[in-house]
Design an enzyme around this catalytic site. Sequence first.
Site, PDB file in Angstrom:
ATOM      1  CG  HIS A  92       8.553   6.277  -0.828  1.00 35.35           C
ATOM      2  ND1 HIS A  92       8.015   6.633   0.385  1.00 35.35           N
ATOM      3  CD2 HIS A  92       8.474   7.385  -1.605  1.00 35.35           C
ATOM      4  CE1 HIS A  92       7.616   7.892   0.353  1.00 35.35           C
ATOM      5  NE2 HIS A  92       7.895   8.370  -0.849  1.00 35.35           N
ATOM      6  CG  ASP A  93       9.114   1.198  -3.810  1.00 38.19           C
ATOM      7  OD1 ASP A  93       8.217   1.525  -3.013  1.00 38.19           O
ATOM      8  OD2 ASP A  93       8.957   1.216  -5.043  1.00 38.19           O
TER       9      ASP A  93
END
Length: 322
Positions: A249-250
């Site tokens: 994700h990040d």
Amino acid sequence: MSDVQHQVIFDTDPGIDDAMALFLLARHPSVKLRAITAAFGNASVETTARNALALAGFYGIEVPVATGAGGPLQSNARRDFPAHVHGDDALGGMFARLPAAAQTLDPRPAHQLICDLVNAEPGEITLVAVGPMTNLALALRHDPGIAAKVKQVVVMAGAFGTHGHSGNVTPVAEANVINDPEAADLVFTAAWPVVIIGLDVTQETVMKHDYLATLRGKGQGVGDFLWEATRHYQDFYHERDGIGGIYSHDASAAAYVIEPSLFTLRAGPVRVVQDGIAKGQTIQDHHKPTGATTPWSGCPVQQACIGVDAAGVLRLYAAAFE
């Protein structure tokens, strides 16, 4: 001659995947971190700010770290946090293994620190936000003029339904957006360039168990720390989705800043549903204008990522440990 191409304020709610993204930004020669701002999200803002300070020290990052929003724009009431995903300390139970932070929090609230840095260097600062976008929204409210001075805004947020990826909290809403839909809509409709790294691409890039295992023994202890921290995270995703690893994700937002050619973009204004059954849904109008007036009319064109070279992102991340 300096290799630095990106002056970055990292707005975050650490968070296991936040910790992974921060390391990539800290290690890459094209990035100079200028500040870290904490928000609620994966845990209370008290916990995320504490984690941000400790991670900065562990990674050797010497920049201001500021505490920001403790809740969404609509209400600062206390709320539940996803301990089942990130653990009680939001770092998979690994906070106690981090060395004590040497620095203290910057006295300014996060939104003020953002405004101060952007105003001091117009056209230079990239905002990378990987949690609820409340700090960015508060900065816009405090000083709307910063929109014209920010180089770009890169957010890990939302989902547009490509590749079958929609929401991860509700069938249509992604966590960072549903945590503060009003802030997300304000950020997406502001007159600054936004690139949205959503589930459409982050869930296409999976760090498998064996990939994560290769990080052990590398990065002066960071690889071991992240391996241990991701055990809790991987268990959650394996139980829920059976992927045998974790979604990137990040780290994907950090990867976009460094190597945007790894991603395919789609242009069009983006709005966020504010209430009802679809609260938190991100919707992009990527069609040619028909002349009809819609909620997207008059909103700036932003970029949503709809494709990714997943192998390229994994190569880029692994290189941070070499």
